[in-house]
Design an enzyme around this catalytic site. Structure first.
Site, PDB file in Angstrom:
ATOM      1  N   ASP A 145       0.857  -1.183   0.000  1.00  0.00           N
ATOM      2  CA  ASP A 145       0.000   0.000   0.000  1.00  0.00           C
ATOM      3  C   ASP A 145       0.897   1.237   0.000  1.00  0.00           C
ATOM      4  O   ASP A 145       1.441   1.616   1.041  1.00  0.00           O
ATOM      5  CB  ASP A 145      -0.908   0.009   1.238  1.00  0.00           C
ATOM      6  CG  ASP A 145      -1.993  -1.054   1.182  1.00  0.00           C
ATOM      7  OD1 ASP A 145      -1.743  -2.137   0.609  1.00  0.00           O
ATOM      8  OD2 ASP A 145      -3.083  -0.819   1.726  1.00  0.00           O
ATOM      9  N   LYS A 208      -6.959   3.473  -3.386  1.00  0.00           N
ATOM     10  CA  LYS A 208      -7.405   3.471  -1.989  1.00  0.00           C
ATOM     11  C   LYS A 208      -7.621   4.906  -1.540  1.00  0.00           C
ATOM     12  O   LYS A 208      -6.863   5.812  -1.912  1.00  0.00           O
ATOM     13  CB  LYS A 208      -6.326   2.772  -1.144  1.00  0.00           C
ATOM     14  CG  LYS A 208      -6.545   2.751   0.354  1.00  0.00           C
ATOM     15  CD  LYS A 208      -5.395   2.002   1.019  1.00  0.00           C
ATOM     16  CE  LYS A 208      -5.434   2.128   2.543  1.00  0.00           C
ATOM     17  NZ  LYS A 208      -4.287   1.429   3.190  1.00  0.00           N
ATOM     18  N   LYS A 244     -10.456   0.383  -2.595  1.00  0.00           N
ATOM     19  CA  LYS A 244     -10.322   0.153  -1.157  1.00  0.00           C
ATOM     20  C   LYS A 244     -10.610   1.435  -0.381  1.00  0.00           C
ATOM     21  O   LYS A 244      -9.777   2.340  -0.339  1.00  0.00           O
ATOM     22  CB  LYS A 244      -8.908  -0.347  -0.824  1.00  0.00           C
ATOM     23  CG  LYS A 244      -8.686  -0.584   0.685  1.00  0.00           C
ATOM     24  CD  LYS A 244      -7.287  -1.094   0.968  1.00  0.00           C
ATOM     25  CE  LYS A 244      -7.019  -1.184   2.472  1.00  0.00           C
ATOM     26  NZ  LYS A 244      -5.647  -1.680   2.774  1.00  0.00           N
TER      27      LYS A 244
END
Length: 308
Positions: A145, A208, A244
């Site tokens: 991430d 995300k 996400k």
């Protein structure tokens, strides 16, 4: 393809009105609610990103990742043999080895995700970001991430943003890359859309919303804009990019609403751990409480969900 984003306009009042309607959606009840909640569990990136993380609390997190819902509750739902686990365990790079070893010892194949690239601020030189990514992958992380440099968005340096994300993707190698946009710090919904597009063009497997450390994290207006970008990117390229939302998602009702929104905007094919994740650290506790209530008719005492 700068032409894709050069004339982007987001109708903010319309997006906000749509988001307000989303908040009023009725939730499902009974067995349907239990089914949606179990689906949400399989899409959770169970996360600990605290300065006081130790091997022991990471091991505990990994045990919970493999056994997210009490076995007797799953048996009551006839779901005990369906292999329900969370989508991934997410930790800092320094704790990746602990998580990998704990999950290996538990005999499960849950992927370990690691935040990297100057998380959460993104205010580190690119060389250090790339080195951190490579180390996390070397330690055993199967998902990375990363977090973008917000200044590149705020100053309109789209080619620079593309190149930074592209190099991060290259550093990830075989690991899947989720690109955190830190949407609460991008200034406008139009910037959110443009950053989403650039991140996908540069090879992101997921986009995300947030690090969870910003003042404003995952919100429905931002979710709608990012999912519309994912949809357009799919129409243009045929490539499916995951979504996400992360930060501030704490209740079972919120989790179901996010699932419904994904179904409404992107379709049921996105409702899998391969294309949808929920970034959360405390969400699982409330989901397990709601399932406990569904099975027993009462909420649990403090000691009855000790691992939550």
């Amino acid at each position: 393809e700068l032409g894709w984003i050069s004339k982007v306009h987001v109708n903010r009042p319309a997006v906000v009105r749509h988001a307000e309607r989303i908040k009023k959606w009725r939730t499902v009840k009974g067995n349907w609610q239990a089914a949606w909640l179990l689906k949400a569990v399989t899409c959770i990136d169970l996360t600990t990103l605290s300065g006081d993380d130790t091997p022991s609390n990471v091991h505990r997190l990994c045990f919970k990742a493999k056994h997210p819902i009490r076995e007797d509750l799953l048996k009551a739902l006839d779901m005990h043999d369906k292999g329900i686990t969370v989508g991934a365990v997410c930790v800092y790079p320094a704790r990746v080895t602990d998580a990998v070893n704990a999950l290996k010892a538990a005999g499960c194949n849950i992927p370990v995700a690691s935040v990297a690239a100057g998380f959460p601020s993104g205010q580190t030189p690119l060389e250090i970001k790339l080195a951190e990514i490579k180390l996390a992958v070397e330690y055993g992380a199967r998902e990375i991430d990363i977090v973008i440099s917000r200044s590149l968005v705020l100053t309109g340096q789209w080619e620079g943003l593309y190149e930074e994300i592209r190099q991060c993707r290259e550093a990830c190698g075989e690991a899947r890359m989720k690109t955190i946009l830190a949407t609460g710090e991008l200034g406008s919904l139009a910037n959110v859309y443009k950053a989403s597009m650039i991140a996908m063009m540069a090879g992101s497997d997921f986009i995300k919303t947030s690090t969870g450390k910003e003042v404003e994290n995952a919100t429905f207006p931002v979710g709608v804009v990012m999912m519309r970008a994912i949809k357009e990117f799919y129409w243009q390229t045929g490539y499916k990019v995951g979504f996400k939302p992360a930060g501030g998602i704490r209740t079972a009702k919120e989790a179901i609403t996010w699932l419904m929104l994904v179904k409404d905007e992107l379709g049921v094919e996105w409702l899998t751990p391969e294309l949808f994740r929920l970034g959360a650290s405390s969400l699982l506790e409330d989901i397990e409480k709601q399932i406990f209530y569904h099975v027993t008719g009462s909420y649990p005492l403090q000691h009855e969900l000790a691992m939550a």
